[in-house]
Design a protein around this motif. Structure first.
Motif, mmCIF file in Angstrom:
data_model
loop_
_atom_site.group_PDB
_atom_site.id
_atom_site.type_symbol
_atom_site.label_atom_id
_atom_site.label_comp_id
_atom_site.label_asym_id
_atom_site.label_seq_id
_atom_site.Cartn_x
_atom_site.Cartn_y
_atom_site.Cartn_z
ATOM 1 N N UNK A 1 45.301 37.044 -17.598
ATOM 2 C CA UNK A 1 44.055 36.330 -17.871
ATOM 3 C C UNK A 1 43.603 35.511 -16.670
ATOM 4 N N UNK A 2 44.524 34.947 -15.930
ATOM 5 C CA UNK A 2 44.165 34.114 -14.778
ATOM 6 C C UNK A 2 43.478 34.919 -13.674
ATOM 7 N N UNK A 3 43.616 36.244 -13.712
ATOM 8 C CA UNK A 3 42.968 37.106 -12.721
ATOM 9 C C UNK A 3 41.635 37.673 -13.201
ATOM 10 N N UNK B 1 44.824 52.542 -14.808
ATOM 11 C CA UNK B 1 43.828 52.314 -13.768
ATOM 12 C C UNK B 1 42.586 53.166 -14.012
ATOM 13 N N UNK B 2 42.786 54.396 -14.460
ATOM 14 C CA UNK B 2 41.639 55.252 -14.789
ATOM 15 C C UNK B 2 40.823 54.646 -15.936
ATOM 16 N N UNK B 3 41.519 54.085 -16.930
ATOM 17 C CA UNK B 3 40.817 53.456 -18.053
ATOM 18 C C UNK B 3 40.034 52.235 -17.579
ATOM 19 N N UNK B 4 40.602 51.479 -16.631
ATOM 20 C CA UNK B 4 39.893 50.323 -16.080
ATOM 21 C C UNK B 4 38.650 50.769 -15.311
ATOM 22 N N UNK B 5 38.758 51.849 -14.555
ATOM 23 C CA UNK B 5 37.608 52.369 -13.818
ATOM 24 C C UNK B 5 36.517 52.840 -14.778
ATOM 25 N N UNK C 1 36.505 40.569 -12.471
ATOM 26 C CA UNK C 1 35.156 40.866 -12.942
ATOM 27 C C UNK C 1 34.128 40.624 -11.835
ATOM 28 N N UNK C 2 34.401 39.689 -10.981
ATOM 29 C CA UNK C 2 33.469 39.341 -9.902
ATOM 30 C C UNK C 2 33.545 40.319 -8.742
ATOM 31 N N UNK C 3 34.786 40.701 -8.363
ATOM 32 C CA UNK C 3 34.952 41.516 -7.156
ATOM 33 C C UNK C 3 35.324 42.970 -7.430
ATOM 34 N N UNK C 4 35.670 43.280 -8.671
ATOM 35 C CA UNK C 4 35.982 44.659 -9.092
ATOM 36 C C UNK C 4 37.149 45.280 -8.324
ATOM 37 N N UNK C 5 38.105 44.466 -7.890
ATOM 38 C CA UNK C 5 39.267 44.997 -7.173
ATOM 39 C C UNK C 5 40.347 45.379 -8.197
#
Length: 246
Positions: free
Chosen positions: A105-107, A130-134, A112-116
């Motif tokens: 949560x702290x990240x 990672x694919x689900x996050x993309x 959300x701001x930088x999409x890294x």
């Protein structure tokens, strides 16, 4: 994997009898811990995201069969190790499919701001995380989704003894707040209740038919399957201050 999901709006006064009737067929969910009353439950917190024209809200209200919802989900109280889940919940006819990825949560705000995504998403043994996050960020950016509604409730959770893939949940004290900020996920103040005298029972399973013991429960208590959306009901209650009828 596609899953069937049946929802029922049940009067609170039936809760004890329904739970007693259910007990021979279930065990507490592994993620639920007993509270002071001995009930195995945890708090679910979800920030739902929607487009500026409220596409997700409108699609549900219009009864569209193929649709998706994006949400950021956390649990219980905030601590240094709290994790959140980025989730796409897809409705495909009468079945559900979810795409999920996890981070601390702290990240969340930085991601959300930088999409890294590679810097923050916890992959572990789930190579598809990672694919689900993309996939989540593709829809987020394409539709310009932003936080629309915070939904919080206590979930009493069980899974089947005979049918391990079956989950039964009692979602209680459901409350909401519109247009939350990301740092409001663990807030408990200024939330409005969705139902005064009811809870939401959910029965989830993967097979083509609901197990007979669950089906008999529905029949015995005369429960009616309904397309209950905590998101849209919560939005109506909080945004338009619609009068509660349940």
């Amino acid at each position: 994997m596609l899953r069937y999901e049946r929802k029922y709006l049940v009067p609170n006064e039936q809760m004890d009898a329904l739970r007693k009737r259910l007990m021979p067929f279930v065990v507490p969910d592994k993620y639920a811990h007993p509270n002071k009353h001995g009930l195995h439950q945890y708090t679910v917190r979800s920030i739902y995201l929607d487009s500026l024209d409220m596409e997700c809200y409108t699609q549900k209200d219009s009864g569209i069969k193929l649709r998706r919802k994006l949400r950021i989900r956390g649990y219980d109280k905030l601590n240094d190790k709290s994790k959140v889940i980025l989730e796409i919940k897809r409705k495909i006819g009468n079945r559900i499919k979810k795409h999920r990825s996890t981070l601390l949560y702290k990240d969340l705000e930085d991601m959300m701001k930088y999409s890294r995504l590679e810097d923050y998403i916890i992959t572990g043994s789930r190579k598809e995380a990672l694919d689900d996050a993309k996939r989540f960020f593709f829809h987020l950016k394409k539709k310009q989704y932003r936080p629309s509604n915070l939904i919080v409730y206590e979930r009493e959770a069980y899974q089947g003894k005979i049918d391990a893939g079956v989950r039964i949940t009692f979602d209680k004290n459901i409350r909401s707040k519109v247009y939350p900020k990301l740092d409001a996920l663990y807030e408990d103040k200024h939330l409005k209740r969705l139902f005064n005298n009811h809870f939401v029972l959910e029965i989830k399973y993967f097979t083509n038919e609901m197990p007979i013991w669950a089906r008999s429960l529905v029949q015995e208590f005369k429960l009616r399957n309904d397309a209950i959306s905590k998101y849209t009901i919560g939005y109506d209650v909080s945004k338009y201050n619609r009068k509660l009828t349940y």
